[in-house]
Motif scaffolding. Structure first.
Motif, PDB file in Angstrom:
ATOM      1  N   UNK A  52       0.828  -1.203   0.000  1.00  0.00           N
ATOM      2  CA  UNK A  52       0.000   0.000   0.000  1.00  0.00           C
ATOM      3  C   UNK A  52       0.850   1.236   0.000  1.00  0.00           C
ATOM      4  N   UNK A  53       2.013   1.144  -0.666  1.00  0.00           N
ATOM      5  CA  UNK A  53       2.977   2.237  -0.592  1.00  0.00           C
ATOM      6  C   UNK A  53       2.550   3.462  -1.402  1.00  0.00           C
ATOM      7  N   UNK A  54       1.709   3.242  -2.388  1.00  0.00           N
ATOM      8  CA  UNK A  54       1.189   4.390  -3.148  1.00  0.00           C
ATOM      9  C   UNK A  54       2.188   5.049  -4.070  1.00  0.00           C
ATOM     10  N   UNK A  55       3.333   4.424  -4.295  1.00  0.00           N
ATOM     11  CA  UNK A  55       4.298   4.983  -5.247  1.00  0.00           C
ATOM     12  C   UNK A  55       3.990   4.401  -6.639  1.00  0.00           C
ATOM     13  N   UNK A  56       3.799   5.260  -7.650  1.00  0.00           N
ATOM     14  CA  UNK A  56       3.488   4.723  -8.981  1.00  0.00           C
ATOM     15  C   UNK A  56       4.631   3.865  -9.523  1.00  0.00           C
ATOM     16  N   UNK A  57       4.260   2.742 -10.123  1.00  0.00           N
ATOM     17  CA  UNK A  57       5.267   1.863 -10.735  1.00  0.00           C
ATOM     18  C   UNK A  57       4.989   1.791 -12.234  1.00  0.00           C
ATOM     19  N   UNK A  58       5.934   2.222 -13.015  1.00  0.00           N
ATOM     20  CA  UNK A  58       5.779   2.167 -14.476  1.00  0.00           C
ATOM     21  C   UNK A  58       6.598   0.984 -14.979  1.00  0.00           C
ATOM     22  N   UNK A  59       5.915   0.033 -15.612  1.00  0.00           N
ATOM     23  CA  UNK A  59       6.610  -1.185 -16.053  1.00  0.00           C
ATOM     24  C   UNK A  59       7.058  -1.042 -17.500  1.00  0.00           C
ATOM     25  N   UNK A  60       8.365  -1.055 -17.715  1.00  0.00           N
ATOM     26  CA  UNK A  60       8.876  -1.064 -19.090  1.00  0.00           C
ATOM     27  C   UNK A  60       9.285  -2.494 -19.446  1.00  0.00           C
ATOM     28  N   UNK A  61       8.678  -2.994 -20.500  1.00  0.00           N
ATOM     29  CA  UNK A  61       8.977  -4.345 -20.973  1.00  0.00           C
ATOM     30  C   UNK A  61       8.302  -4.492 -22.319  1.00  0.00           C
ATOM     31  N   UNK A  62       8.205  -5.712 -22.768  1.00  0.00           N
ATOM     32  CA  UNK A  62       7.631  -5.938 -24.094  1.00  0.00           C
ATOM     33  C   UNK A  62       6.108  -6.002 -23.963  1.00  0.00           C
ATOM     34  N   UNK A  63       5.399  -5.209 -24.766  1.00  0.00           N
ATOM     35  CA  UNK A  63       3.942  -5.183 -24.618  1.00  0.00           C
ATOM     36  C   UNK A  63       3.290  -6.497 -25.056  1.00  0.00           C
ATOM     37  N   UNK A  64       1.999  -6.585 -24.768  1.00  0.00           N
ATOM     38  CA  UNK A  64       1.259  -7.822 -25.022  1.00  0.00           C
ATOM     39  C   UNK A  64       0.905  -7.934 -26.506  1.00  0.00           C
ATOM     40  N   UNK A  65       1.911  -8.045 -27.314  1.00  0.00           N
ATOM     41  CA  UNK A  65       1.670  -8.231 -28.751  1.00  0.00           C
ATOM     42  C   UNK A  65       2.855  -8.972 -29.359  1.00  0.00           C
ATOM     43  N   UNK A  66       2.647  -9.510 -30.556  1.00  0.00           N
ATOM     44  CA  UNK A  66       3.736 -10.243 -31.208  1.00  0.00           C
ATOM     45  C   UNK A  66       4.716  -9.237 -31.806  1.00  0.00           C
ATOM     46  N   UNK A  67       5.972  -9.368 -31.423  1.00  0.00           N
ATOM     47  CA  UNK A  67       6.998  -8.459 -31.940  1.00  0.00           C
ATOM     48  C   UNK A  67       7.704  -9.164 -33.103  1.00  0.00           C
ATOM     49  N   UNK A  68       7.767  -8.473 -34.212  1.00  0.00           N
ATOM     50  CA  UNK A  68       8.341  -9.093 -35.411  1.00  0.00           C
ATOM     51  C   UNK A  68       9.872  -9.113 -35.342  1.00  0.00           C
ATOM     52  N   UNK A  69      10.513  -9.276 -36.494  1.00  0.00           N
ATOM     53  CA  UNK A  69      11.974  -9.363 -36.510  1.00  0.00           C
ATOM     54  C   UNK A  69      12.607  -8.018 -36.874  1.00  0.00           C
ATOM     55  N   UNK A  70      13.896  -7.956 -36.676  1.00  0.00           N
ATOM     56  CA  UNK A  70      14.677  -6.744 -36.919  1.00  0.00           C
ATOM     57  C   UNK A  70      15.940  -6.899 -36.104  1.00  0.00           C
ATOM     58  N   UNK A  71      16.775  -5.875 -36.036  1.00  0.00           N
ATOM     59  CA  UNK A  71      17.938  -6.022 -35.166  1.00  0.00           C
ATOM     60  C   UNK A  71      17.447  -5.908 -33.717  1.00  0.00           C
ATOM     61  N   UNK A  72      18.238  -6.416 -32.789  1.00  0.00           N
ATOM     62  CA  UNK A  72      17.825  -6.335 -31.379  1.00  0.00           C
ATOM     63  C   UNK A  72      17.580  -4.887 -30.973  1.00  0.00           C
ATOM     64  N   UNK A  73      18.494  -4.011 -31.418  1.00  0.00           N
ATOM     65  CA  UNK A  73      18.377  -2.616 -31.006  1.00  0.00           C
ATOM     66  C   UNK A  73      17.114  -1.968 -31.602  1.00  0.00           C
TER      67      UNK A  73
END
Ligand SMILES: Cc1ncc(C[n+]2csc(CCOP(=O)(O)OP(=O)(O)O)c2C)c(N)n1
Length: 640
Positions: A593-614
């Motif tokens: 119940x700390x009330x500090x906002x947490x913003x999650x950076x990661x891969x969204x809920x979708x299929x990510x295609x190909x390309x370079x990693x960067x």
């Protein structure tokens, strides 16, 4: 995007679909094969990609599209890394230069890309199941479509292939399985099936062998062991000669072969005959991986795939190789070398790979301790339960698997390892976005699916030093399983301490203290926070950075202290945002119940295609720019 396009030969230039191929006479097919092979070599020599497998099936590809009515008839490629010729013949010749590049063609068959790609692939041993599904659907719809699965001898070692054969043999649907036997997986194929297939092909030269045996007997008068081996080889070859393919016949398939897979005319004739045979049938063809490109025929593992440009005659690299000193080691090599060092001091350590000794850098271990190293074939499920069995008897099994392939063995992780609290160490390579191989190979789910299971530690090092220390600590840990995930690509290049040190389980480390915003990172992706930090400091913004190291158990003391000192938390991971490391942090913060906002950076809920990693990291907002933007958004700073 570079736009060099290979020039097709005169026949290939006229083929925009298999219908154009069918207009040619059967005598012209060999010329088409030569041009197709040339085109693949030309393209891969500039842009890289999978290589040997596609060269090996050129004749088969041409014969299949000549004989079958694709896309009405269904053609399913196993793994799909051999489908370049198929792509070029099915309307994608002029886009082929974009193969595997960002926004370009996929390196694997993909349903959304072409109606000729009957089934999406990337993982092995699925083709027979998929083709059987298509054959049964055709039966149910009374459509009389043909279904063909092309599967390599490597992929045939996967359990799923046998599950499908077992089912297909009893279904009696019209399915043709083409077993492309080149005696290679990525590394040399392994296992009893390989020996069996070799016996079938050897029986062809039975007479030659008999002569050799007489010769040998002359040389080894004192006989003994060697003679016994020869006799047993002879016996197997004889059995195979009398009933070739008995294994497949026992499973309900009509067996044909072995046939020379580089004789396009013979293949065409066989396929035409087989089209008239109903029910499950298997055509065994023998090919050479890398056929037609001498360096690839010679060094088949090296030429399985190529990432840099090469001379299309000699195979010599065209870019100057940077000296080893300049390039940091790959994470996989840090793992491979550390394992040998650990194995030197701990006799209980054993290593397991499902058909990826090169990909996982297990060769140093396999060479140093062949008796304690196991390539089990393309068999991830078996690999995990085999490791569990070894662990019951006190062995410390290091199971090296790519994140994406470990997905296959989820039940084994839970049922055979976690429930029994067995101390297996999972070294999870290619964790995160992998780049050009695309969605079938991205390793995005392991954090989420592993942290859901009790009795498994889920960890990721931020650099090579941490990787070594985690491996050492895991080698001593006996309270359950331990997963260590690391990405495709190179480590930091830091000076590494030779001696191992224990990592405190469930403890992170402070990289830098700051104000207002704290970024909690998990794994090597933390390097982007350091890059973002540099950019932000130029604007007088000072964020905190914490390398958490463990998604489970979480370092709750560290999070508590972050909660006391900052207004916002950002979490960063190279994996899905759903249920991963960021979720773990957010769950803890919410429960407090700390009330500090947490913003999650990661891969969204979708299929990510190909390309370079960067390119892909930037696309999903987990690169340095994405972090900077998120920090500024939280602080309400306008982005220039
Ligand atoms: C489930 C799974 N595990 C591992 C791999 C990695 N892999 C890609 S190709 C390959 C070897 C396939 O050998 P084979 O089927 O004989 O085809 P070839 O390359 O010889 O044509 C492996 C192990 C994979 N694609 N899928």
């Amino acid at each position: 995007m570079e736009t060099y396009k290979p020039t097709p030969g005169p026949l290939l230039a006229k083929i925009s679909s298999p219908d154009d191929l069918k207009k040619l006479s059967s005598e012209q097919l060999q010329d088409v094969c030569d041009e197709l092979r040339e085109y693949i070599i030309d393209s891969v020599s500039v842009y890289g990609g999978h290589f040997g497998a596609s060269l090996g099936v050129v004749e088969l590809t041409v014969a299949l599209h000549y004989v079958y009515d694709t896309p009405r008839d269904k053609l399913v490629w196993d793994v799909g890394h051999q489908a370049y010729g198929h792509k070029i013949l099915t309307g994608r010749r002029d886009q082929f230069y974009t193969n595997r590049r960002y926004n370009g063609l996929s390196g694997f068959p993909k349903r959304s890309e072409s109606e000729y790609d009957a089934f999406g692939v990337g993982h092995s041993s699925t083709s027979i199941s998929a083709a059987l599904g298509m054959a049964v659907a055709s039966d149910l719809n009374s459509e009389n479509k043909k279904a063909v699965a092309v599967i390599g001898d490597g992929a045939m070692t996967g359990g799923m292939a046998f599950e499908a054969l077992n089912n297909a043999g009893a279904q009696n649907s019209d399915i043709l399985v083409i077993l492309n036997d080149n005696n290679m997986s990525i590394d040399p194929n392994v296992g009893a099936l390989k020996e069996y297939l070799a016996d079938i092909t050897t029986s062809k030269t039975f007479n030659k062998m008999r002569d050799e045996i007489y010769d040998l007997l002359g040389h080894f008068k004192s006989a003994g062991e060697k003679m016994r081996k020869v006799a047993s080889k002879l016996e197997k070859a004889m059995t195979a000669a009398i009933t070739p393919g008995a294994l497949f016949q026992a499973l309900g398939f009509k067996y044909y072969g072995p046939v020379d897979g580089h004789n396009v005319d013979a293949l065409r004739r066989h396929l035409e005959d087989l089209k008239t045979v109903s029910g499950p049938k298997l055509l065994h063809i023998v090919t050479v991986k890398g056929k037609g490109f001498a360096p690839a025929e010679r060094e088949q593992t090296k030429w399985h795939a190529q990432s840099s440009p090469f001379d299309k005659i000699t195979g010599n690299p065209l870019t100057k190789p940077k000296t080893k000193e300049k390039l940091p080691p790959k994470y996989q090599d840090v793992f491979g070398e550390a394992l040998v060092e650990l194995a030197e001091d701990n006799e209980d350590i054993v290593a397991i790979t499902p058909a990826m000794p090169s990909g996982s850098s297990l060769w140093p271990m396999m060479r140093a301790y062949p008796d304690r190293s196991f390539d089990v074939g393309i068999a991830e499920q078996h690999a995990v339960t085999f490791a569990a069995g070894l662990a019951t008897e006190g062995k410390k099994a290091f199971a090296a698997l790519y994140s994406t392939f470990l997905q296959r063995a989820y039940d084994q992780v839970i049922h055979d390892v976690a429930i029994q609290k067995l101390p297996v160490v999972f070294c999870i390579d290619r964790a995160g976005l992998v780049g050009a191989d695309g969605p079938t190979h991205h390793g995005l789910y392991d954090i989420s699916y592993l942290r859901a299971v009790p009795n498994i530690i889920v960890s990721s090092p931020m650099d090579e030093q941490e990787l070594r220390d985690m491996m050492f600590t895991a080698s001593e840990y006996d309270q359950g399983a331990w997963a260590i995930r690391y990405p495709r690509g190179r480590a930091t290049g830091m000076e590494v301490r030779k001696e191992f040190q224990r990592t405190e389980i469930g403890k992170g480390r402070v990289i830098q203290k700051g104000e207002s915003v704290a970024v909690l990172s998990f794994g090597p992706i933390g390097k982007y926070v350091m890059d973002a930090n540099e950019l932000l400091q130029q604007e007088n913004i000072h964020i905190g950075h914490y390398d958490l190291r463990f998604a489970k158990p979480l370092d709750t003391d560290m999070i508590d202290s972050v909660l006391e000192s900052y207004d916002y938390i950002i979490t960063l991971e190279d994996g899905t945002r759903l249920g991963g490391f960021g979720s773990a942090v957010a769950e803890y913060v919410a429960e407090k119940g700390a009330g500090v906002p947490v913003k999650i950076l990661g891969v969204p809920d979708q299929i990510i295609e190909h390309g370079s990693q960067r390119e892909l990291h930037d696309e999903v907002g987990i690169g340095p720019d994405g972090i900077v933007e998120t920090v500024k958004n939280l602080l309400g700073i306008k982005i220039a």
